[in-house]
Motif scaffolding. Structure first.
Motif, mmCIF file in Angstrom:
data_model
loop_
_atom_site.group_PDB
_atom_site.id
_atom_site.type_symbol
_atom_site.label_atom_id
_atom_site.label_comp_id
_atom_site.label_asym_id
_atom_site.label_seq_id
_atom_site.Cartn_x
_atom_site.Cartn_y
_atom_site.Cartn_z
ATOM 1 N N VAL A 433 -32.590 41.634 46.608
ATOM 2 C CA VAL A 433 -32.612 41.018 47.951
ATOM 3 C C VAL A 433 -32.934 42.061 49.050
ATOM 4 C CG1 VAL A 433 -30.916 40.001 49.549
ATOM 5 C CG2 VAL A 433 -31.131 39.165 47.263
ATOM 6 N N ALA A 434 -32.060 43.294 48.902
ATOM 7 C CA ALA A 434 -32.277 44.453 49.864
ATOM 8 C C ALA A 434 -33.731 44.820 50.004
ATOM 9 C CB ALA A 434 -31.634 45.587 49.492
ATOM 10 N N ALA A 437 -35.684 41.859 51.667
ATOM 11 C CA ALA A 437 -35.427 42.067 53.230
ATOM 12 C C ALA A 437 -36.050 43.234 53.836
ATOM 13 C CB ALA A 437 -34.029 42.176 53.497
ATOM 14 N N LEU A 438 -36.039 44.410 53.475
ATOM 15 C CA LEU A 438 -36.716 45.367 54.109
ATOM 16 C C LEU A 438 -38.209 45.271 54.102
ATOM 17 C CD1 LEU A 438 -36.329 48.243 55.085
ATOM 18 C CD2 LEU A 438 -36.862 49.317 52.953
ATOM 19 N N ALA A 440 -39.561 42.243 54.331
ATOM 20 C CA ALA A 440 -39.974 41.301 55.295
ATOM 21 C C ALA A 440 -39.468 42.044 56.686
ATOM 22 C CB ALA A 440 -38.741 39.904 55.395
ATOM 23 N N GLY A 441 -38.642 42.710 57.055
ATOM 24 C CA GLY A 441 -38.553 43.486 58.093
ATOM 25 C C GLY A 441 -39.856 44.124 58.605
ATOM 26 N N LEU A 442 -40.049 45.091 57.778
ATOM 27 C CA LEU A 442 -41.194 45.996 58.052
ATOM 28 C C LEU A 442 -42.684 45.145 58.230
ATOM 29 C CD1 LEU A 442 -40.695 49.121 55.710
ATOM 30 C CD2 LEU A 442 -40.506 49.125 58.304
ATOM 31 N N LEU B 137 -35.017 46.511 64.189
ATOM 32 C CA LEU B 137 -34.883 45.036 63.615
ATOM 33 C C LEU B 137 -35.210 45.283 62.118
ATOM 34 C CD1 LEU B 137 -34.528 42.496 65.349
ATOM 35 C CD2 LEU B 137 -36.701 41.937 64.888
ATOM 36 N N ALA B 138 -36.295 46.049 61.872
ATOM 37 C CA ALA B 138 -36.720 46.025 60.470
ATOM 38 C C ALA B 138 -35.540 46.563 59.501
ATOM 39 C CB ALA B 138 -38.066 47.012 60.296
ATOM 40 N N GLU B 141 -32.517 44.328 58.865
ATOM 41 C CA GLU B 141 -32.907 42.995 58.112
ATOM 42 C C GLU B 141 -32.172 43.499 56.729
ATOM 43 O OE1 GLU B 141 -34.301 40.958 59.473
ATOM 44 O OE2 GLU B 141 -35.085 39.389 57.917
ATOM 45 N N PRO B 142 -32.162 44.435 55.957
ATOM 46 C CA PRO B 142 -31.524 44.500 54.460
ATOM 47 C C PRO B 142 -30.178 44.177 54.891
ATOM 48 C CG PRO B 142 -33.088 46.252 54.676
ATOM 49 C CD PRO B 142 -33.117 45.423 56.265
ATOM 50 N N LEU B 145 -29.135 40.262 55.729
ATOM 51 C CA LEU B 145 -29.545 39.452 54.459
ATOM 52 C C LEU B 145 -28.383 39.818 53.415
ATOM 53 C CD1 LEU B 145 -33.389 38.639 54.044
ATOM 54 C CD2 LEU B 145 -31.511 37.673 55.350
ATOM 55 N N LEU B 146 -28.082 41.129 53.086
ATOM 56 C CA LEU B 146 -27.077 41.334 52.204
ATOM 57 C C LEU B 146 -25.718 40.962 52.492
ATOM 58 C CD1 LEU B 146 -27.539 44.720 50.306
ATOM 59 C CD2 LEU B 146 -27.674 42.363 49.351
ATOM 60 N N TYR B 149 -25.739 37.302 51.683
ATOM 61 C CA TYR B 149 -25.463 37.188 50.276
ATOM 62 C C TYR B 149 -23.963 37.196 49.958
ATOM 63 C CZ TYR B 149 -26.627 37.894 45.506
ATOM 64 O OH TYR B 149 -26.804 37.863 44.146
ATOM 65 N N PHE B 301 -25.392 49.064 55.488
ATOM 66 C CA PHE B 301 -25.982 48.614 54.411
ATOM 67 C C PHE B 301 -25.247 48.819 53.251
ATOM 68 C CE2 PHE B 301 -28.886 49.239 50.548
ATOM 69 C CZ PHE B 301 -29.244 47.979 50.459
#
Lengths: 672, 315
Positions: A433-434, A437-438, A440-442, B137-138, B141-142, B145-146, B149, B301
């Motif tokens: 998932v991470a 997500a990374l 998607a962000g980039l 922002l990028a 994101e992780p 979303l985590l 989760y 994170f």
């Protein structure tokens, strides 16, 4: 004599006709006729693919002279989906190519190679045994190599890119041949039906899967076998790079799917982990390189690596989850993989064709020298913008639906009825998932950069200020492709059901249509309803738009201000942020992975240490994988080449001696 | 979908649209008082909005439609956010399911619109702001979303209304170690997402340190009004979400009039109290250097990852 038979036959006949038209004199007539026939070839492929997807049986057998079994082409539903995918891309790029190619890309050779490439690509998913598969696979590789070589007289980089591409695709071919050979030896036959009798837990299956995954992964552009992508895509003519990126790399994905879904399904969990690692590394590495790339087509090429990485990651998640008995999430991940493939094909063909229009209009691929194209090329800009939404996986695009489904399958993968299934899965899923997500962000950053720097702001060079819009037919193709991105994102329900129906399990247990053509993941009770979301946004928008219109009525705008320059009149276009400066924070944050080489040169005015005359800054990022993995190998090969030169010094006497020794050896061996 | 749910959703959107400028007013006032200033009063943001909407927009030569459309998209994304989140009520049959991944993507749309507005006029400052904004922002994101989760694990659903309801029924989820870790990560992600200290200083006047403000430099009048309002509304809605996840009591679980009124009042109080706390916290914090921000985000994170990994292993 089923419909599928006629469809496949029509494809081959049309490819032959297109190849015949390629010999016509006159660039214009040749391009129109051959391009039109290639488009018809694509249309025939779409029909055949749809027939195969809906369970159309039958196929084509071509007897060959040598005493082996005939070549057999009989697509199954999964193959049908990939035929539709490759053919619709072929249809679009042929139409665009027919009116936009000039010079070397419109030569007889190039038009001869395009039908070969397209028909090869459309027949790969139709092949029903290993030899037929390998034959059309090579036709595809050969056709694309010739097309890539089209512009070799214009730039030296083209020939270098072609050598890289040819070597990598032959390496991939060798691995695939070896993989199929291992499987055939264990199964005692070469047809896919026979190959699927091999037990997934046996040693030959393990060896074959590793070989095949690496072989197909090279074609798909997975790290570390991706090095040909950022070379070949920029140098190929734009319609060809669109086909290579949107359709050809998908054949690698199809290959991997054939292996893990059709030939040896139900493999052990380490296959899943292998695919997850390959896919995850490709996704992050690809998008990281894309986010710092300034060349528009290199950016798109690395984004292909990213997307293929995500697809393989989804396949890997599915294999891992089904090995641990989480069947609902596994099925969902597999559907997500197919949706990602479809969605990538649609938006990437748009992006590459739009990039081709930009290149044609300005002669410039470097984002640092583009800018303000939205005003001069509104159609291209709109199509690129919509496709960029898809690439950044934002709603309401096909990319968003696919990524949403992947995330849903991942977060529901760790537990069955509230009980964790295994430690491996519990650690793997959050990491995946991470990674997603990374990525998607980039991805969002990358495409904000591509659109914002290229199409907004002010022109950064003279050629760009003079840009003109592309021909009408190219605009029509761009609009159709961009509409596809939105449409597939608006109606995920029917789309997901259709895509899921090609998988062995069928759509019933995984997806259903819910709400206003939205998609319902039945097992998790998760619903995505983009039409409802759009309606909600529409209702809310009326309020805001009404207030804005009312304000605009009373206070019209004034467009004559110069931009804010910190108090001074600093409004030169070259003071704008460029793609390189936009990506600078990313380069800094990921310094260790990217290892950029920077060079700042300061020239002082006269004797003064404090007055600066000019500053020159240059930055280059070399592919770390290429430097660390390929260069050492190439150096060793080079050294052997130099050694080999010693025994081949050009002296006729030496060569006569070699012949003499060879004859002696042969005689000695023969008498033994 | 019926008329009542439509009305309830509208109530929620209008409440938060009305509350957002007040929230910012309260936050600025708290900050001013703690710094020993008198402050402009809690209604000043409302007065600013009215003033901006009644002005003539001055746009730079060479700017495109993005300068006009971008602010509208940002406001729209914030309004949709306020409609999707269970801020006043958690009734299941809402207009559109408030799936957390959808919520994040709606947030992203607004952020992208803002970044494109920053790039549109073609200035150094706008590009700088939008580049930094997208980088942060990028990297958020992780974490985001985590954290989602981790929040979804106790209920097995990423639907935010279901999550809030589960917390209402079983408050032990909130104070469990997993829940606290996930909330800590979520709060850091929200702070980064809304551009508050220590990631970005919303009241800075120096271009070189700006992130959010730098993207607004070329906007004026209604463009600026919408950009400001959209950002405030985003802050309000996200604080409302954090409030309902931390203190779910008071949120309406039906669409009857009384619970909805109580829910609206509770949501207003939660948002204002959280806003005041955030403002008080900001007085004590200095802005991080831009290239220290990734370290902060990496820390959050790790929290989110621990939350997921631990909760996945203990049943």
């Amino acid at each position: 004599m089923t419909p599928v038979y006629w469809g496949l036959l029509a494809e081959i006949v049309l490819a032959g006709a297109a190849a015949a038209f390629a010999f016509l004199p006159g660039e214009r007539a040749r391009s129109r006729l051959a391009g039109g026939t290639c488009a018809a070839l694509g249309a025939a492929g779409v029909v055949t693919g749809v027939l195969a997807m809906t369970g159309g049986a039958g196929g084509l057998e071509i007897a060959v002279a040598v005493p082996v079994e005939p070549l057999r082409f009989a697509p199954d539903p999964l193959g049908g989906l990939f035929i539709v995918l490759a053919s619709s891309v072929g249809l679009l790029i042929s139409l665009a190519g027919a009116v936009s190619v000039h010079g070397a890309a419109a030569s007889r050779t190039a038009w001869l190679a395009l039908p070969l490439f397209l028909v090869g690509m459309q027949l790969v998913p139709a092949a029903a045994d290993a030899p037929s598969f390998l034959l059309v696979w090579e036709a595809m590789a050969l056709g694309s190599t010739i097309l890539l070589l089209a512009g070799h007289t214009a730039s030296r980089r083209v020939s270098s890119a072609t050598v890289w591409y040819a070597v990598m695709s032959q390496l991939s071919f060798l691995l695939i041949v070896a993989g199929f050979a291992v499987l055939s030896a264990a199964a005692g036959g070469t047809s896919f039906a026979a190959l699927s009798s091999v037990s997934p837990t046996s040693a030959p299956a393990a060896v074959a899967v590793v070989l095949l995954v690496l072989g197909f992964g090279s074609k798909a552009g997975l790290v570390p076998l991706h090095v040909w992508l950022p070379r070949a895509h920029p140098e190929a003519p734009s319609h060809v790079s669109a086909a290579m990126s949107a359709a050809m790399v998908k054949m690698g994905v199809y290959g991997i799917l054939v292996v893990v879904v059709r030939l040896v399904p139900g493999g052990p969990d380490w296959w899943g982990i292998l695919l997850l690692v390959l896919g995850g590394v490709s996704a992050v590495y690809g998008i990281l390189q894309a986010s710092i790339a300034s060349d528009l087509k290199v950016l798109l090429a690395y984004s292909t690596t990213e997307n293929v990485g995500l697809i393989v990651l989804a396949i890997g998640a599915s294999v891992l989850l089904s090995a641990h008995g989480v069947d609902a999430a596994a099925g969902c991940a597999l559907v997500a993989a197919l949706l990602l493939a479809v969605s990538h094909a649609v938006f990437k063909v748009t992006l590459f064709l739009a990039a081709g229009s930009v290149l044609h209009a300005t002669g410039e691929r470097n984002l640092d020298r583009l800018g303000g194209l939205g005003r001069r090329m509104p159609w291209t800009a709109a199509a690129f913008g919509i496709a960029a939404l898809g690439a950044a996986a934002l709603p309401i695009s096909s990319g968003f639906v696919a990524e949403w489904m992947l995330l849903q399958s991942l977060v529901h993968g760790t537990r069955v009825d509230g009980v964790p299934v295994s430690v491996t899965v519990s650690i793997a899923m959050p990491l995946v998932v991470a990674v997603v997500a990374l990525t998607a962000g980039l991805g969002v950053l990358t495409f904000v950069k591509a659109y914002g720097i290229g199409f907004l702001a002010r022109p950064r060079s003279a050629a760009v200020a003079e840009a003109h819009e592309s021909p009408v037919l190219v605009r029509v193709v761009l609009v159709i492709a961009a509409a596809g991105v939105v449409l597939l994102g608006l109606v995920p329900g029917p789309l997901a059901t259709a895509v899921a129906s090609v998988l062995p399990g069928g759509p019933e247990a995984v997806v259903a249509t819910a709400g206003l053509l939205g998609v319902d993941l039945v097992a998790f009770d998760a619903i995505l309803d983009p039409v409802a979301l759009v309606l909600l946004a529409g209702v809310l928008a009326t309020l805001v738009v009404a207030a804005t219109v009312q304000a605009a009525w009373r206070h019209p705008q004034r467009i004559d201000a110069s931009v804010w320059g910190g108090g001074g009149l600093r409004a030169q276009p070259r003071m704008q942020y460029t793609a390189t400066s936009f990506a600078e924070p990313v380069v800094r944050v990921f310094d260790d992975v990217l290892q950029p080489a920077r060079d700042v040169e300061v020239t002082h005015a006269g004797e003064s240490r404090y007055l600066v005359n000019r500053v020159t800054f240059s930055q280059s990022v070399t592919d770390l994988v290429e430097r660390g993995l390929y260069r050492p190998v190439l150096r060793v090969v080079d050294r052997f080449g130099v050694l080999a030169r010693r025994i081949q010094n050009g002296s006729i006497h030496l060569y006569l001696t070699y012949s003499f020794i060879a004859i002696i050896v042969v005689l000695v061996v023969a008498t033994l | 979908m019926n008329l009542v749910t439509v009305i309830v959703t509208l109530v929620q959107v209008i409440l938060f649209a009305a509350l957002a400028p007040l929230l910012v007013g309260v936050m600025r006032q708290v900050r001013a008082r703690l710094e020993g200033r008198a402050g402009a009063g809690v209604w000043q943001p409302w007065r600013d909005l009215r003033k901006l909407l009644g002005k003539e927009p001055v746009r730079a030569r060479g700017s495109s439609w993005m300068l006009r459309a971008g602010p509208l998209v940002l406001v729209l994304s914030s309004l949709v956010l306020a409609a999707l989140l269970p801020l006043v009520t958690t009734v299941a049959e809402r207009l559109v399911t408030g799936d957390l991944f959808v919520v994040v993507s709606v947030l992203l749309i607004g952020a992208v619109a803002l970044a494109l507005v920053g790039l549109d006029a073609g200035t150094a400052f706008g590009g700088m702001g939008s580049s930094r904004h997208m980088t942060v922002l990028a990297l958020v994101e992780p974490t985001l979303l985590l954290a989602i989760y981790a929040l979804s694990i106790p209920t097995g659903s990423s639907d935010i209304a279901t999550i809030v309801e589960a917390r209402l029924e079983d408050p032990s989820i909130i104070v469990s170690p997993v829940g606290l870790l996930a909330m800590a990560a979520l709060v850091i992600a929200v702070v980064a997402e809304t551009g508050r200290l220590p990631v970005d200083n919303p009241s800075t006047h120096l271009e070189l340190t700006m992130i959010h403000e730098a993207m607004l430099l070329e906007s004026s009048a209604r463009d600026l009004a919408w950009l400001e309002f959209g950002s405030w509304l985003k802050l309000g809605a996200l604080l409302g979400l954090v409030g309902n996840l931390l203190v779910p009591w008071g949120v309406a679980t039906s669409t009857d009039a009384l619970p909805v009124l109580v829910g609206a009042a509770a949501a207003g109080v939660k948002v204002l109290v959280l806003g005041a706390l955030l403002a008080a916290g900001e007085v004590l914090l200095a802005k991080l250097r831009l290239f220290r921000v990734p370290e902060l985000l990496a820390g959050s994170f790790v929290l989110a990852f621990l939350a997921v990994a631990v909760s996945a292993m203990v049943s």
